[in-house]
Design a protein around this motif. Structure first.
Motif, PDB file in Angstrom:
ATOM      1  N   LYS A  55       0.815  -1.208   0.000  1.00  0.00           N
ATOM      2  CA  LYS A  55       0.000   0.000   0.000  1.00  0.00           C
ATOM      3  C   LYS A  55       0.856   1.268   0.000  1.00  0.00           C
ATOM      4  O   LYS A  55       0.559   2.220  -0.726  1.00  0.00           O
ATOM      5  N   ASP A  56       1.927   1.286   0.773  1.00  0.00           N
ATOM      6  CA  ASP A  56       2.762   2.491   0.848  1.00  0.00           C
ATOM      7  C   ASP A  56       3.452   2.785  -0.486  1.00  0.00           C
ATOM      8  O   ASP A  56       3.622   3.939  -0.873  1.00  0.00           O
ATOM      9  N   ILE A  57       3.814   1.747  -1.222  1.00  0.00           N
ATOM     10  CA  ILE A  57       4.441   1.938  -2.540  1.00  0.00           C
ATOM     11  C   ILE A  57       3.425   2.541  -3.509  1.00  0.00           C
ATOM     12  O   ILE A  57       3.735   3.490  -4.235  1.00  0.00           O
ATOM     13  N   LEU A  58       2.205   2.006  -3.518  1.00  0.00           N
ATOM     14  CA  LEU A  58       1.167   2.555  -4.399  1.00  0.00           C
ATOM     15  C   LEU A  58       0.875   4.017  -4.077  1.00  0.00           C
ATOM     16  O   LEU A  58       0.704   4.833  -4.980  1.00  0.00           O
ATOM     17  N   GLU A  59       0.822   4.345  -2.806  1.00  0.00           N
ATOM     18  CA  GLU A  59       0.556   5.732  -2.401  1.00  0.00           C
ATOM     19  C   GLU A  59       1.675   6.658  -2.870  1.00  0.00           C
ATOM     20  O   GLU A  59       1.417   7.767  -3.330  1.00  0.00           O
ATOM     21  N   LYS A  60       2.916   6.210  -2.764  1.00  0.00           N
ATOM     22  CA  LYS A  60       4.044   7.027  -3.224  1.00  0.00           C
ATOM     23  C   LYS A  60       4.002   7.216  -4.735  1.00  0.00           C
ATOM     24  O   LYS A  60       4.273   8.307  -5.240  1.00  0.00           O
ATOM     25  N   ILE A  61       3.653   6.171  -5.472  1.00  0.00           N
ATOM     26  CA  ILE A  61       3.543   6.274  -6.926  1.00  0.00           C
ATOM     27  C   ILE A  61       2.475   7.302  -7.282  1.00  0.00           C
ATOM     28  O   ILE A  61       2.671   8.160  -8.137  1.00  0.00           O
ATOM     29  N   GLU A  62       1.343   7.230  -6.601  1.00  0.00           N
ATOM     30  CA  GLU A  62       0.241   8.146  -6.868  1.00  0.00           C
ATOM     31  C   GLU A  62       0.621   9.601  -6.561  1.00  0.00           C
ATOM     32  O   GLU A  62       0.194  10.519  -7.256  1.00  0.00           O
ATOM     33  N   ASN A 105      11.649   4.879 -13.673  1.00  0.00           N
ATOM     34  CA  ASN A 105      12.172   5.228 -14.978  1.00  0.00           C
ATOM     35  C   ASN A 105      11.048   5.363 -16.008  1.00  0.00           C
ATOM     36  O   ASN A 105      10.997   6.332 -16.762  1.00  0.00           O
ATOM     37  N   VAL A 106      10.147   4.402 -16.045  1.00  0.00           N
ATOM     38  CA  VAL A 106       9.029   4.439 -16.992  1.00  0.00           C
ATOM     39  C   VAL A 106       8.165   5.664 -16.723  1.00  0.00           C
ATOM     40  O   VAL A 106       7.805   6.398 -17.654  1.00  0.00           O
ATOM     41  N   LYS A 107       7.841   5.906 -15.480  1.00  0.00           N
ATOM     42  CA  LYS A 107       6.989   7.036 -15.135  1.00  0.00           C
ATOM     43  C   LYS A 107       7.622   8.355 -15.569  1.00  0.00           C
ATOM     44  O   LYS A 107       6.948   9.223 -16.131  1.00  0.00           O
ATOM     45  N   GLU A 108       8.904   8.506 -15.352  1.00  0.00           N
ATOM     46  CA  GLU A 108       9.597   9.736 -15.724  1.00  0.00           C
ATOM     47  C   GLU A 108       9.682   9.884 -17.248  1.00  0.00           C
ATOM     48  O   GLU A 108       9.470  10.968 -17.791  1.00  0.00           O
ATOM     49  N   ARG A 109       9.969   8.794 -17.954  1.00  0.00           N
ATOM     50  CA  ARG A 109      10.030   8.865 -19.420  1.00  0.00           C
ATOM     51  C   ARG A 109       8.671   9.216 -20.016  1.00  0.00           C
ATOM     52  O   ARG A 109       8.581  10.002 -20.963  1.00  0.00           O
ATOM     53  N   ILE A 110       7.607   8.651 -19.461  1.00  0.00           N
ATOM     54  CA  ILE A 110       6.263   8.984 -19.931  1.00  0.00           C
ATOM     55  C   ILE A 110       5.997  10.474 -19.718  1.00  0.00           C
ATOM     56  O   ILE A 110       5.496  11.166 -20.605  1.00  0.00           O
TER      57      ILE A 110
END
Length: 187
Positions: free
Chosen positions: A117-124, A140-145
């Motif tokens: 849950k904490d990882i998902l919250e940080k991603i969000e 990396n994927v998130k930043e490239r997008i």
């Protein structure tokens, strides 16, 4: 003594590493990305045998669309890495389809243990999720997008034990076929 299997594995490894190390522009054709994914899946079959199933489904006509390299493979690899020894039979499904106007939806779904849950919250919240070298691929994927698509693309992760779904919503881009793999929007 299984020369045929060794030959198939060597060919899959060669194809996979050529893709990873080859000269590419910013974008690649979806069919090239999927060929890389297929090579990766074949390599992992030798490693894990019957511990996982992979299904890849692509809407006809999307193979010529341009995408950032290693988008799909990153999430497929994460599914294997974090789940293969934790569920009796890991099932990973990749689906690519056209949606809305001028959008492509890439979905990677698995039946693994899910994200914490904490990882998902940080991603969000767009916070760093790197911890000891973990989750670097997702960052990396998130930043490239963000850099290459801006506000025209989205990444969403929904996860509960037994059902994790990563959804990438990207603009449709048709390759011009030049050496730099530049693209033009439109269909």
């Amino acid at each position: 003594k299984d020369c045929l299997s060794i030959q198939k594995l060597a060919l899959a490894c060669g194809s996979y590493f050529r893709y990873l190390l080859g000269r590419k522009g910013t974008f690649v054709l979806l069919q090239e990305e999927l060929k890389c994914l297929s090579s990766y899946v074949e390599i992992q079959r030798y490693r894990y045998q019957d511990r996982f199933e992979a299904r890849i489904s692509v809407e006809p006509g999307l193979e010529e669309q341009a995408v950032l390299p290693l988008l799909i493979q990153t999430f497929f690899e994460n599914s294997l890495k974090h789940n293969i020894m934790r569920v009796p039979l890991l099932q990973v499904e990749v689906t690519v389809e056209a949606v809305e106007t001028e959008k492509m939806k890439i979905t990677v779904r698995d039946n693994g243990i899910g994200f914490k849950k904490d990882i998902l919250e940080k991603i969000e919240r767009d916070e760093s999720i790197e911890a000891g070298g973990e989750h670097i691929g997702i960052q990396n994927v998130k930043e490239r997008i963000r850099v290459f698509y801006g506000q025209t693309a989205q990444m969403q992760i929904e996860s509960v034990p037994g059902n994790t779904v990563v959804t990438l919503l990207l603009p449709l881009m048709i390759s011009k076929g030049d050496s730099e793999n530049e693209t033009a929007s439109g269909r």
